[in-house]
Write a protein that holds these residues in place. Sequence first.
Motif, PDB file in Angstrom:
ATOM      1  N   UNK A   1       0.879  -1.173   0.000  1.00 18.52           N
ATOM      2  CA  UNK A   1       0.000   0.000   0.000  1.00 18.52           C
ATOM      3  C   UNK A   1       0.914   1.219   0.000  1.00 18.52           C
ATOM      4  N   UNK A   2       0.822   2.008  -1.061  1.00 11.74           N
ATOM      5  CA  UNK A   2       1.660   3.203  -1.211  1.00 11.74           C
ATOM      6  C   UNK A   2       0.806   4.441  -0.951  1.00 11.74           C
ATOM      7  N   UNK A   3       1.275   5.308  -0.085  1.00 15.28           N
ATOM      8  CA  UNK A   3       0.569   6.553   0.222  1.00 15.28           C
ATOM      9  C   UNK A   3       1.543   7.706   0.079  1.00 15.28           C
ATOM     10  N   UNK A   4       1.093   8.775  -0.540  1.00 12.22           N
ATOM     11  CA  UNK A   4       1.938   9.968  -0.623  1.00 12.22           C
ATOM     12  C   UNK A   4       1.062  11.208  -0.679  1.00 12.22           C
ATOM     13  N   UNK A   5       1.617  12.302  -0.182  1.00 13.96           N
ATOM     14  CA  UNK A   5       0.982  13.625  -0.288  1.00 13.96           C
ATOM     15  C   UNK A   5       1.620  14.322  -1.476  1.00 13.96           C
ATOM     16  N   UNK A   6       0.796  14.705  -2.467  1.00 14.88           N
ATOM     17  CA  UNK A   6       1.327  15.207  -3.734  1.00 14.88           C
ATOM     18  C   UNK A   6       0.656  16.521  -4.139  1.00 14.88           C
ATOM     19  N   UNK A   7       1.399  17.260  -4.935  1.00 13.61           N
ATOM     20  CA  UNK A   7       0.885  18.485  -5.555  1.00 13.61           C
ATOM     21  C   UNK A   7       1.264  18.456  -7.023  1.00 13.61           C
ATOM     22  N   UNK A   8       0.348  18.866  -7.868  1.00  8.86           N
ATOM     23  CA  UNK A   8       0.609  18.934  -9.307  1.00  8.86           C
ATOM     24  C   UNK A   8       0.252  20.332  -9.803  1.00  8.86           C
ATOM     25  N   UNK A   9       1.221  20.957 -10.450  1.00  6.85           N
ATOM     26  CA  UNK A   9       0.948  22.214 -11.136  1.00  6.85           C
ATOM     27  C   UNK A   9       0.967  21.933 -12.625  1.00  6.85           C
ATOM     28  N   UNK A  10      -0.084  22.306 -13.319  1.00  7.52           N
ATOM     29  CA  UNK A  10      -0.176  22.016 -14.742  1.00  7.52           C
ATOM     30  C   UNK A  10      -0.762  23.186 -15.510  1.00  7.52           C
TER      31      UNK A  10
ATOM     32  N   UNK B   1      -4.586  27.866 -19.277  1.00  6.93           N
ATOM     33  CA  UNK B   1      -4.687  28.336 -17.890  1.00  6.93           C
ATOM     34  C   UNK B   1      -3.947  27.379 -16.953  1.00  6.93           C
ATOM     35  N   UNK B   2      -3.185  27.976 -16.040  1.00  6.35           N
ATOM     36  CA  UNK B   2      -2.485  27.170 -15.042  1.00  6.35           C
ATOM     37  C   UNK B   2      -3.472  26.676 -13.986  1.00  6.35           C
ATOM     38  N   UNK B   3      -3.204  25.495 -13.462  1.00  6.22           N
ATOM     39  CA  UNK B   3      -4.037  24.970 -12.373  1.00  6.22           C
ATOM     40  C   UNK B   3      -3.165  24.180 -11.420  1.00  6.22           C
ATOM     41  N   UNK B   4      -3.676  23.979 -10.223  1.00  5.43           N
ATOM     42  CA  UNK B   4      -2.976  23.191  -9.211  1.00  5.43           C
ATOM     43  C   UNK B   4      -3.936  22.150  -8.648  1.00  5.43           C
ATOM     44  N   UNK B   5      -3.454  20.923  -8.564  1.00  6.89           N
ATOM     45  CA  UNK B   5      -4.198  19.840  -7.923  1.00  6.89           C
ATOM     46  C   UNK B   5      -3.347  19.318  -6.764  1.00  6.89           C
ATOM     47  N   UNK B   6      -4.004  18.739  -5.762  1.00  9.04           N
ATOM     48  CA  UNK B   6      -3.243  18.091  -4.694  1.00  9.04           C
ATOM     49  C   UNK B   6      -4.099  16.985  -4.092  1.00  9.04           C
ATOM     50  N   UNK B   7      -3.440  16.064  -3.431  1.00  3.39           N
ATOM     51  CA  UNK B   7      -4.163  14.960  -2.826  1.00  3.39           C
ATOM     52  C   UNK B   7      -3.215  14.060  -2.057  1.00  3.39           C
ATOM     53  N   UNK B   8      -3.805  12.983  -1.546  1.00  5.60           N
ATOM     54  CA  UNK B   8      -3.024  11.957  -0.852  1.00  5.60           C
ATOM     55  C   UNK B   8      -3.401  10.624  -1.476  1.00  5.60           C
TER      56      UNK B   8
END
Lengths: 131, 131
Positions: free
Chosen positions: B82-91, B97-104
């Motif tokens: 089971x892999x868990x990580x806290x991540x942020x994506x800027x795209x 248009x720029x956007x930001x996503x994040x999650x775990x």
Amino acid sequence: MPHTVQASTPLELITALVDARTRGDIDAAVAFFEPEATLIAQPGMPLKGPEAIRGFFETYVGWRPVFEVSARDIITTGDLALHMSAWTLQGTGADGQAFTLSGRTTDVFRRQPAGHWLVMIDNPWGTALLG
Amino acid sequence: MPHTVQASTPLELITALVDARTRGDIDAAVAFFEPEATLIAQPGMPLKGPEAIRGFFETYVGWRPVFEVSARDIITTGDLALHMSAWTLQGTGADGQAFTLSGRTTDVFRRQPAGHWLVMIDNPWGTALLG
């Protein structure tokens, strides 16, 4: 004969496991885990294998817990399933003091060659392990 | 020959997968998934199988993403992880248009009979699926 319950879906598995530990049937609860299963008793405290998991359930049953789930989602693909739920537990410690725990579990279940499902990873703390 | 990368640990797997999709090597990225794997592209949008997953990565690469992980934990037991990580994506969207996503993320990886690890469930949204 609670030992003989065979969960034919991931939802049946988690329902039967919670039922077993709620009624204090530790043998039945432990039987829902694969031999190599890991249970995260607390953040930083992984318990591996049936004897360690049995020890946790002995403590758990002593809490006289009231365990409730407010949301659940299961992603099943092939013979694996990721089970997630939002849970709350109200219990009573060995000192007689009431306490409340809550979390969002991220568990991994696996369908066995005979067709029934067992727990491989029981992680009630979910991504809270990340801090 | 990126296709031939064989991840010998869960951490090598996620590192190699992120590297492949970051450099836009979609063939290599898709090759890190089991044939029956499911990827949760968005909450409520599970994609199953290599062609659907390929389609997601084609979109992903178009975002020119900057993907960062701030915390990670992996629970490995037997041939499952089971892999868990806290991540942020800027795209950047198709509209510029720029956007930001994040999650775990809460992912399930499996060691194959030949010894290397592949992704079975890729759920970047983790327990946020519970609402």
